[in-house]
Design a protein around this motif. Structure first.
Motif, mmCIF file in Angstrom:
data_model
loop_
_atom_site.group_PDB
_atom_site.id
_atom_site.type_symbol
_atom_site.label_atom_id
_atom_site.label_comp_id
_atom_site.label_asym_id
_atom_site.label_seq_id
_atom_site.Cartn_x
_atom_site.Cartn_y
_atom_site.Cartn_z
ATOM 1 N N THR A 350 -32.061 -16.554 -10.802
ATOM 2 C CA THR A 350 -30.797 -15.920 -11.145
ATOM 3 C C THR A 350 -31.069 -14.601 -11.842
ATOM 4 N N PRO A 351 -30.589 -13.470 -11.284
ATOM 5 C CA PRO A 351 -30.918 -12.166 -11.855
ATOM 6 C C PRO A 351 -30.148 -11.890 -13.127
ATOM 7 N N SER A 352 -30.666 -10.959 -13.918
ATOM 8 C CA SER A 352 -29.930 -10.506 -15.093
ATOM 9 C C SER A 352 -28.914 -9.473 -14.622
ATOM 10 N N GLY A 353 -27.994 -9.088 -15.490
ATOM 11 C CA GLY A 353 -27.001 -8.110 -15.097
ATOM 12 C C GLY A 353 -25.619 -8.554 -15.522
ATOM 13 N N PRO A 354 -24.578 -7.918 -14.993
ATOM 14 C CA PRO A 354 -23.215 -8.229 -15.414
ATOM 15 C C PRO A 354 -22.829 -9.648 -15.020
ATOM 16 N N PRO A 355 -21.975 -10.282 -15.793
ATOM 17 C CA PRO A 355 -21.538 -11.641 -15.444
ATOM 18 C C PRO A 355 -20.624 -11.602 -14.221
ATOM 19 N N PRO A 356 -20.539 -12.725 -13.474
ATOM 20 C CA PRO A 356 -19.676 -12.778 -12.297
ATOM 21 C C PRO A 356 -18.223 -12.397 -12.592
ATOM 22 N N SER A 357 -17.749 -12.723 -13.807
ATOM 23 C CA SER A 357 -16.352 -12.459 -14.160
ATOM 24 C C SER A 357 -16.026 -10.975 -14.219
ATOM 25 N N SER A 358 -17.042 -10.112 -14.168
ATOM 26 C CA SER A 358 -16.806 -8.667 -14.211
ATOM 27 C C SER A 358 -17.004 -8.012 -12.837
ATOM 28 N N ILE A 359 -17.270 -8.821 -11.804
ATOM 29 C CA ILE A 359 -17.559 -8.290 -10.466
ATOM 30 C C ILE A 359 -16.468 -8.736 -9.495
ATOM 31 N N THR A 360 -15.817 -7.772 -8.867
ATOM 32 C CA THR A 360 -14.823 -8.074 -7.832
ATOM 33 C C THR A 360 -15.516 -8.062 -6.470
ATOM 34 N N VAL A 361 -15.376 -9.144 -5.726
ATOM 35 C CA VAL A 361 -16.034 -9.223 -4.418
ATOM 36 C C VAL A 361 -15.004 -9.105 -3.296
ATOM 37 N N HIS A 362 -15.301 -8.235 -2.348
ATOM 38 C CA HIS A 362 -14.539 -8.125 -1.109
ATOM 39 C C HIS A 362 -15.455 -8.624 0.004
ATOM 40 N N VAL A 363 -14.933 -9.485 0.875
ATOM 41 C CA VAL A 363 -15.769 -10.095 1.910
ATOM 42 C C VAL A 363 -15.258 -9.687 3.286
ATOM 43 N N PHE A 364 -16.191 -9.242 4.140
ATOM 44 C CA PHE A 364 -15.874 -8.805 5.490
ATOM 45 C C PHE A 364 -16.529 -9.763 6.492
ATOM 46 N N ASN A 365 -15.737 -10.261 7.413
ATOM 47 C CA ASN A 365 -16.269 -11.171 8.437
ATOM 48 C C ASN A 365 -16.924 -10.353 9.545
ATOM 49 N N SER A 366 -18.248 -10.273 9.528
ATOM 50 C CA SER A 366 -19.015 -9.551 10.547
ATOM 51 C C SER A 366 -19.853 -10.504 11.378
ATOM 52 N N SER A 367 -19.461 -11.779 11.377
ATOM 53 C CA SER A 367 -20.292 -12.822 11.985
ATOM 54 C C SER A 367 -19.912 -13.161 13.416
ATOM 55 N N GLY A 368 -18.679 -12.818 13.814
ATOM 56 C CA GLY A 368 -18.206 -13.247 15.131
ATOM 57 C C GLY A 368 -17.649 -14.656 15.128
ATOM 58 N N THR A 369 -17.592 -15.300 13.950
ATOM 59 C CA THR A 369 -17.070 -16.661 13.822
ATOM 60 C C THR A 369 -15.805 -16.643 12.981
#
Length: 479
Positions: A350-369
């Motif tokens: 598990t890397p050091s750095g900002p906590p998950p609660s401070s990171i907004t994730v956008h997810v793009f479906n590039s899988s074809g599924t």
């Protein structure tokens, strides 16, 4: 004890040899030879098997199934057209310790080999078969058995070439296995059925399906209904493909994990069933193949489906599933490429750095599924990341996590949450405090979610499949 081991080994080997001597075969694999006339082997040593299910009302020897059997199997009346309703390409690397089974939808709209033009994939065999039969009759051939044999063989070859062409040379089919309506009946009865699971009860008069929700064991006629049902399923033929995948996975698990191969009574029934209902290409030594597959266990069999577009109406073929050949080729190559032993890009702790609660994730479906973006987003939110959008992205063979300049630590946090299955990519178009996850075709870990996935353009809403990644390890509930 030694004598007993020798006896069991001899007995099992004789059964396998008996399969080799009694199986129905067909000459459909065009062997490639070098300048010295020696047969070429695949460069990577892998085995690529095309598994085909046909709607034939005859057994493997061409004998018509009795009206009683057809009634039992809900087989209906043959219309004279031999369609291939199931097409699965099974890729097994040289070491024989894993396999990936890639399904090709019957309604995929593709270029049929040998100059037949663009049509549904399941018509490839029938078009060549009918064309060859007519040509033989025009040439004066009157032996119907010969016409049937040669035209069917030609149809199988055209199907193989069509599949190979669709993969863009990523694989070359070197094994062919064909099953008919009676195969699921015979094989499942021989091994005592397989366990499957349904999300909700379902009924369909056309296939004879009548199943309650939950886990259940199916065999014989019920097994055939389970893999043939299309009516009443939310995803239509795509849901039927999922049914076929979980069924084959359950079958593999039953054979590989529960001692079927050492149960002489079941083995005897299995051998008899295979002889009656399965056609293999000439030269396929089953004894040798079984030895190669000794390291394969059910958990190492994965099922995927080629990417297709939304159903579209055509003038000549009716409702079809559009296919982007370039996408399919990249998809196949990403699955057929055997994994490298290590990757320096994936963090192991598990890397050091900002906590998950401070990171907004956008997810793009590039899988074809379908549905992959929302399932990954839901999983990341459960792990504490802030919810962004789930959108459709351009196809990628591998998963990328893109981050703003100077914020690689945030990307590493997300990659760790994804299980290390991604590559970090700096992207100055990503806003600070955000991470963009582009889920590629290689990703298969995220659990399912029931939320819809919003496409990024045109306001189109795609309802994802709620089926988790399918393997032959464990029972997966499906529609």
């Amino acid at each position: 004890m030694s004598a007993a081991v020798l006896l069991v080994t001899w007995y099992g080997w004789n059964y396998l040899r008996d399969i080799d001597e009694g199986i129905t075969t067909t000459d459909v694999i065009q062997t490639q030879v070098d300048e010295q006339g020696v047969a070429r082997k695949p460069l990577d040593g892998a085995i690529d098997i095309l598994l085909v299910g046909v709607d034939s009302r005859t057994d493997a020897q061409g004998k018509p199934l009795s009206p009683e059997v057809l009634a039992l199997l809900n087989g209906g009346v043959a219309d004279g057209t031999l369609n291939t309703d199931t097409m699965i390409l099974v890729h097994i690397p040289q070491d024989g310790t894993r396999a990936v089974a890639i399904s090709f939808p019957r309604d995929a709209y593709v270029d049929i080999a040998d100059g037949f033009g663009k049509h549904k994939l399941n018509s490839a065999m029938a078009r060549q078969r009918n064309d060859t039969a007519q040509r033989l009759r025009n040439e004066g051939v009157t032996d119907e058995a010969r016409i049937e044999r040669e035209s069917t063989q030609a149809g199988r070859r055209t199907l193989i070439k069509t599949i190979e062409g669709l993969t863009g040379g990523a694989v070359t089919v070197d094994r062919y296995a064909e099953v008919n309506l009676a195969s699921f009946y015979e094989v499942t009865k021989a091994i005592g059925g397989v366990e499957v699971c349904l999300n909700q009860p379902t009924r369909d008069w056309a296939s004879g399906a009548d199943f309650p929700a939950g886990r259940q064991t199916v065999e014989g006629a019920a097994a055939l209904s389970f893999v043939r049902q299309r009516g009443g399923l939310p995803g239509g033929d795509l849901d039927r493909i999922v049914r076929q995948q979980v069924f084959i996975g359950a079958l593999a698990r039953k054979v590989l994990s529960t001692g079927t191969l050492t149960d002489f009574a079941k083995l005897d029934g299995l051998v008899s069933a295979i002889k009656k209902s399965v056609v293999l290409n000439e030269g396929w030594n089953i004894t040798e193949f079984a030895e190669q597959m000794q390291g394969l266990v059910s958990g190492n069999i994965q099922f995927r489906t080629i990417p297709v577009g939304d159903p579209t109406d055509t003038w000549s073929d009716g409702n079809v599933l559009p296919v982007n050949p370039a996408q399919v080729r990249q998809f196949i190559k990403s699955l057929a490429t055997d994994p490298v032993s290590s990757s320096s890009s994936a963090p192991t702790t598990t890397p050091s750095g900002p906590p998950p609660s401070s990171i907004t994730v956008h997810v793009f479906n590039s899988s074809g599924t379908q549905g992959r973006a929302i399932t990954v987003l839901g999983m990341l939110v459960q792990k504490g990341f802030l919810r962004g959008d789930a959108e459709t992205g351009s196809y990628l063979a591998t998963t990328e996590v893109r981050y703003a300049p100077g914020e690689k630590a945030a990307a590493d946090r997300v990659i760790s949450a994804l299980g290390g299955n991604a590559t970090a990519v700096e992207d100055d178009s990503v806003a600070r405090g955000q991470v963009h996850v582009h889920v590629g075709a290689d990703y298969s870990v995220a659990p399912p979610s029931d939320e819809p996935e919003q496409a990024s353009a045109g306001g189109v809403t795609t309802v994802p499949s709620t089926t988790p990644p399918i393997t032959a390890d464990g029972v997966v509930c499906v529609n």
